[in-house]
Design a protein around this motif. Sequence first.
Motif, PDB file in Angstrom:
ATOM      1  N   MET A  10       0.838  -1.206   0.000  1.00  0.00           N
ATOM      2  CA  MET A  10       0.000   0.000   0.000  1.00  0.00           C
ATOM      3  C   MET A  10       0.870   1.252   0.000  1.00  0.00           C
ATOM      4  O   MET A  10       0.591   2.214  -0.721  1.00  0.00           O
ATOM      5  CB  MET A  10      -0.927  -0.003   1.211  1.00  0.00           C
ATOM      6  N   ALA A  11       1.933   1.213   0.792  1.00  0.00           N
ATOM      7  CA  ALA A  11       2.867   2.336   0.792  1.00  0.00           C
ATOM      8  C   ALA A  11       3.527   2.487  -0.579  1.00  0.00           C
ATOM      9  O   ALA A  11       3.730   3.610  -1.067  1.00  0.00           O
ATOM     10  CB  ALA A  11       3.928   2.132   1.869  1.00  0.00           C
ATOM     11  N   GLY A  12       3.860   1.364  -1.233  1.00  0.00           N
ATOM     12  CA  GLY A  12       4.434   1.418  -2.570  1.00  0.00           C
ATOM     13  C   GLY A  12       3.495   2.052  -3.575  1.00  0.00           C
ATOM     14  O   GLY A  12       3.907   2.867  -4.405  1.00  0.00           O
ATOM     15  N   ALA A  13       2.204   1.690  -3.514  1.00  0.00           N
ATOM     16  CA  ALA A  13       1.219   2.285  -4.420  1.00  0.00           C
ATOM     17  C   ALA A  13       1.066   3.779  -4.152  1.00  0.00           C
ATOM     18  O   ALA A  13       0.999   4.588  -5.086  1.00  0.00           O
ATOM     19  CB  ALA A  13      -0.121   1.574  -4.261  1.00  0.00           C
ATOM     20  N   LEU A  14       1.033   4.169  -2.883  1.00  0.00           N
ATOM     21  CA  LEU A  14       0.894   5.589  -2.542  1.00  0.00           C
ATOM     22  C   LEU A  14       2.114   6.386  -3.009  1.00  0.00           C
ATOM     23  O   LEU A  14       1.984   7.553  -3.402  1.00  0.00           O
ATOM     24  CB  LEU A  14       0.705   5.751  -1.031  1.00  0.00           C
ATOM     25  N   ARG A  15       3.300   5.780  -2.974  1.00  0.00           N
ATOM     26  CA  ARG A  15       4.475   6.466  -3.513  1.00  0.00           C
ATOM     27  C   ARG A  15       4.300   6.745  -4.999  1.00  0.00           C
ATOM     28  O   ARG A  15       4.727   7.787  -5.497  1.00  0.00           O
ATOM     29  CB  ARG A  15       5.737   5.635  -3.279  1.00  0.00           C
ATOM     30  N   GLY A  16       3.679   5.803  -5.720  1.00  0.00           N
ATOM     31  CA  GLY A  16       3.407   6.025  -7.137  1.00  0.00           C
ATOM     32  C   GLY A  16       2.495   7.207  -7.366  1.00  0.00           C
ATOM     33  O   GLY A  16       2.600   7.910  -8.377  1.00  0.00           O
ATOM     34  N   TYR A  17       1.584   7.469  -6.403  1.00  0.00           N
ATOM     35  CA  TYR A  17       0.704   8.641  -6.458  1.00  0.00           C
ATOM     36  C   TYR A  17       1.396   9.896  -5.914  1.00  0.00           C
ATOM     37  O   TYR A  17       0.764  10.957  -5.822  1.00  0.00           O
ATOM     38  CB  TYR A  17      -0.559   8.382  -5.633  1.00  0.00           C
ATOM     39  N   LYS A  18       2.666   9.773  -5.510  1.00  0.00           N
ATOM     40  CA  LYS A  18       3.435  10.865  -4.880  1.00  0.00           C
ATOM     41  C   LYS A  18       2.814  11.313  -3.563  1.00  0.00           C
ATOM     42  O   LYS A  18       2.972  12.461  -3.141  1.00  0.00           O
ATOM     43  CB  LYS A  18       3.573  12.066  -5.835  1.00  0.00           C
ATOM     44  N   ASP A  19       2.115  10.428  -2.904  1.00  0.00           N
ATOM     45  CA  ASP A  19       1.462  10.729  -1.631  1.00  0.00           C
ATOM     46  C   ASP A  19       2.286  10.088  -0.520  1.00  0.00           C
ATOM     47  O   ASP A  19       1.988   8.984  -0.060  1.00  0.00           O
ATOM     48  CB  ASP A  19       0.028  10.187  -1.643  1.00  0.00           C
ATOM     49  N   THR A  20       3.358  10.771  -0.090  1.00  0.00           N
ATOM     50  CA  THR A  20       4.319  10.133   0.799  1.00  0.00           C
ATOM     51  C   THR A  20       4.293  10.655   2.229  1.00  0.00           C
ATOM     52  O   THR A  20       4.685   9.945   3.150  1.00  0.00           O
ATOM     53  CB  THR A  20       5.751  10.304   0.245  1.00  0.00           C
ATOM     54  N   ARG A  21       3.842  11.885   2.436  1.00  0.00           N
ATOM     55  CA  ARG A  21       3.871  12.419   3.807  1.00  0.00           C
ATOM     56  C   ARG A  21       2.936  11.651   4.729  1.00  0.00           C
ATOM     57  O   ARG A  21       3.227  11.459   5.911  1.00  0.00           O
ATOM     58  CB  ARG A  21       3.524  13.907   3.801  1.00  0.00           C
ATOM     59  N   ILE A  22       1.816  11.190   4.179  1.00  0.00           N
ATOM     60  CA  ILE A  22       0.879  10.417   5.002  1.00  0.00           C
ATOM     61  C   ILE A  22       1.500   9.086   5.414  1.00  0.00           C
ATOM     62  O   ILE A  22       1.221   8.569   6.501  1.00  0.00           O
ATOM     63  CB  ILE A  22      -0.462  10.192   4.245  1.00  0.00           C
ATOM     64  N   ILE A  23       2.360   8.518   4.549  1.00  0.00           N
ATOM     65  CA  ILE A  23       3.047   7.272   4.894  1.00  0.00           C
ATOM     66  C   ILE A  23       3.919   7.490   6.126  1.00  0.00           C
ATOM     67  O   ILE A  23       3.938   6.668   7.045  1.00  0.00           O
ATOM     68  CB  ILE A  23       3.906   6.773   3.713  1.00  0.00           C
ATOM     69  N   MET A  24       4.637   8.615   6.146  1.00  0.00           N
ATOM     70  CA  MET A  24       5.490   8.927   7.287  1.00  0.00           C
ATOM     71  C   MET A  24       4.656   9.062   8.563  1.00  0.00           C
ATOM     72  O   MET A  24       5.022   8.504   9.609  1.00  0.00           O
ATOM     73  CB  MET A  24       6.263  10.218   7.022  1.00  0.00           C
ATOM     74  N   ALA A  25       3.535   9.776   8.489  1.00  0.00           N
ATOM     75  CA  ALA A  25       2.701   9.981   9.676  1.00  0.00           C
ATOM     76  C   ALA A  25       2.131   8.661  10.193  1.00  0.00           C
ATOM     77  O   ALA A  25       2.154   8.383  11.398  1.00  0.00           O
ATOM     78  CB  ALA A  25       1.578  10.958   9.350  1.00  0.00           C
ATOM     79  N   ILE A  26       1.631   7.837   9.272  1.00  0.00           N
ATOM     80  CA  ILE A  26       1.048   6.553   9.668  1.00  0.00           C
ATOM     81  C   ILE A  26       2.128   5.637  10.247  1.00  0.00           C
ATOM     82  O   ILE A  26       1.887   4.918  11.220  1.00  0.00           O
ATOM     83  CB  ILE A  26       0.342   5.903   8.460  1.00  0.00           C
ATOM     84  N   THR A  27       3.313   5.674   9.657  1.00  0.00           N
ATOM     85  CA  THR A  27       4.412   4.843  10.146  1.00  0.00           C
ATOM     86  C   THR A  27       4.802   5.229  11.572  1.00  0.00           C
ATOM     87  O   THR A  27       4.987   4.362  12.434  1.00  0.00           O
ATOM     88  CB  THR A  27       5.629   4.971   9.217  1.00  0.00           C
ATOM     89  N   LEU A  28       4.930   6.520  11.822  1.00  0.00           N
ATOM     90  CA  LEU A  28       5.275   6.986  13.167  1.00  0.00           C
ATOM     91  C   LEU A  28       4.237   6.529  14.192  1.00  0.00           C
ATOM     92  O   LEU A  28       4.565   6.039  15.268  1.00  0.00           O
ATOM     93  CB  LEU A  28       5.400   8.508  13.179  1.00  0.00           C
ATOM     94  N   LEU A  29       2.961   6.687  13.841  1.00  0.00           N
ATOM     95  CA  LEU A  29       1.882   6.298  14.745  1.00  0.00           C
ATOM     96  C   LEU A  29       1.852   4.787  14.958  1.00  0.00           C
ATOM     97  O   LEU A  29       1.817   4.301  16.097  1.00  0.00           O
ATOM     98  CB  LEU A  29       0.535   6.773  14.183  1.00  0.00           C
ATOM     99  N   SER A  30       1.893   4.040  13.862  1.00  0.00           N
ATOM    100  CA  SER A  30       1.695   2.591  13.935  1.00  0.00           C
ATOM    101  C   SER A  30       2.894   1.871  14.531  1.00  0.00           C
ATOM    102  O   SER A  30       2.727   0.967  15.354  1.00  0.00           O
ATOM    103  CB  SER A  30       1.406   2.029  12.533  1.00  0.00           C
ATOM    104  N   TYR A  31       4.094   2.265  14.112  1.00  0.00           N
ATOM    105  CA  TYR A  31       5.283   1.536  14.537  1.00  0.00           C
ATOM    106  C   TYR A  31       5.722   1.902  15.949  1.00  0.00           C
ATOM    107  O   TYR A  31       5.912   1.038  16.797  1.00  0.00           O
ATOM    108  CB  TYR A  31       6.444   1.788  13.567  1.00  0.00           C
ATOM    109  N   TRP A  32       5.910   3.192  16.192  1.00  0.00           N
ATOM    110  CA  TRP A  32       6.471   3.595  17.478  1.00  0.00           C
ATOM    111  C   TRP A  32       5.427   3.645  18.587  1.00  0.00           C
ATOM    112  O   TRP A  32       5.649   3.120  19.676  1.00  0.00           O
ATOM    113  CB  TRP A  32       7.168   4.953  17.348  1.00  0.00           C
ATOM    114  N   LEU A  33       4.279   4.280  18.320  1.00  0.00           N
ATOM    115  CA  LEU A  33       3.281   4.422  19.381  1.00  0.00           C
ATOM    116  C   LEU A  33       2.572   3.100  19.659  1.00  0.00           C
ATOM    117  O   LEU A  33       2.509   2.640  20.802  1.00  0.00           O
ATOM    118  CB  LEU A  33       2.265   5.504  19.012  1.00  0.00           C
ATOM    119  N   ILE A  34       2.056   2.477  18.602  1.00  0.00           N
ATOM    120  CA  ILE A  34       1.273   1.248  18.796  1.00  0.00           C
ATOM    121  C   ILE A  34       2.181   0.021  18.857  1.00  0.00           C
ATOM    122  O   ILE A  34       2.112  -0.769  19.797  1.00  0.00           O
ATOM    123  CB  ILE A  34       0.228   1.100  17.674  1.00  0.00           C
TER     124      ILE A  34
END
Length: 482
Positions: free
Chosen positions: A397-421
Amino acid sequence: MARSLAMLARHSRQESMALLKLAMPICGAQLAQSGMGVTDVIMSGRVSATDLAAVSVGSSLWLPLMLFITGTLIGLTPIVAQLLGGKRSERICPYVHQALWLSIALGIVAGLLLWFSIEPVFRLMAVPTRVMDLSTAYLAAVAFGMPGVALYQALRAYSDGMNHTRPTLWISLIGLGINVPSNYLLIYGGDGLVALFGEIVPAGLRALPALGAVGCGIATALSMWAMCLAMLLYTKRSRAYGPVVLWQTLTRPQWSMMMELLHIGLPIGVAIFVEVTLFTLIALLVASLGEITVAAHQVALNFTSILFMLPLSLAMALTVRVGNTLGAGRPELTRFVAWNGLFVCLLIALLNNVILWLTAGPVVALYTSNQQVQALALSLISLAMIYQVSDSLQVNMAGALRGYKDTRIIMAITLLSYWLIGLGSGHLLGSIGISGVTDALGVYGYWIGLIAGLTVSALLLGWRLKRISRSVADGTRQVPQS
């Protein structure tokens, strides 16, 4: 209805084959590069435990830096893919040149950090003095290779965006082919050559000193520059890149283009860095649970990480496919490409689970003969089978979003999902427990935290991809053009 389903199946099969054609060489390259790390560990471990510790500790510092650089430069791939799909190849060359300037800067900064900023980190980590001194020298050698590997990653991102992924495989194999003999020569010196070839070794070569961990660092730097030069020569001489003439003239640094690359790539670099540090921090936290637990954790993680290479490669290929179709002005097809890619990755994840189920016992036995380590590792692999699906889905999903050039949301979701949760719930379950519900679960708690974090990441990225793909397809959202 039946005819429509048949057409959909045929279209899906064609797209899946195109995706796999791109992904398989990338997967081979990832495995070859992993092989370099395995070679470093095995060869340095045969010198002494101190050399092995120095290389292991040093690798835990330079690898995240390199992956951050790699992620940042991956921002070039969707730009090139969209320009190629839109038949605007004349715009590709200036962007590649800006990525090269950026890679030089990132490589030099990374090298300087490894050269000058390591000792305070080691003291904070309470690394033993002898290991610290040896690892510092090892990293000083690796530092010379960082500009080379950064340039290589920029050219790789360009080549991948041009739908030309095979050079990545062959050049990674060249890197591995240089790494192994260089390691042997520099780590073991003349005595190692005599042990391998006998008395036929010339006197001059017999006098070579055995450099141990430092030799390993030099060999790593040599491999980095060899891969860089090989990719440079290939992109200069190969006709596979069509109308893009990359090396005739060099575009000067242009701030606007460089900012666009950073706007897309920097969030990717941060997201990858966050993911790497998550596993590093968990390894450090698990270290207090005893040798058996640490060994089992590393065995299970290493085995599952090897299988994860194919879903990861699919994600990188999916970025290219989404960028190509989006650049061609076919947003409805782009939506199909993205979701079909997720269907393929789901099948791959299920296949990986079958492989884990059938081979876990024999493979774990290859890692260790300790029965306690084997039993614990097998139970952790059972948990890994749960997160294989969510991990494969979220990375694609992150790979597909990179194709759409939608990358900042990936960073935000990663920070929330990986570190916090992921890390937060893992530490709670692993070291503290939940009052009235469960005691501390040890290493199992950390792995349950991984499952939670990766699952939340998959759900949030899936929601974002659904929203982006739909809005772009119906024309209510425009993807920025390069």
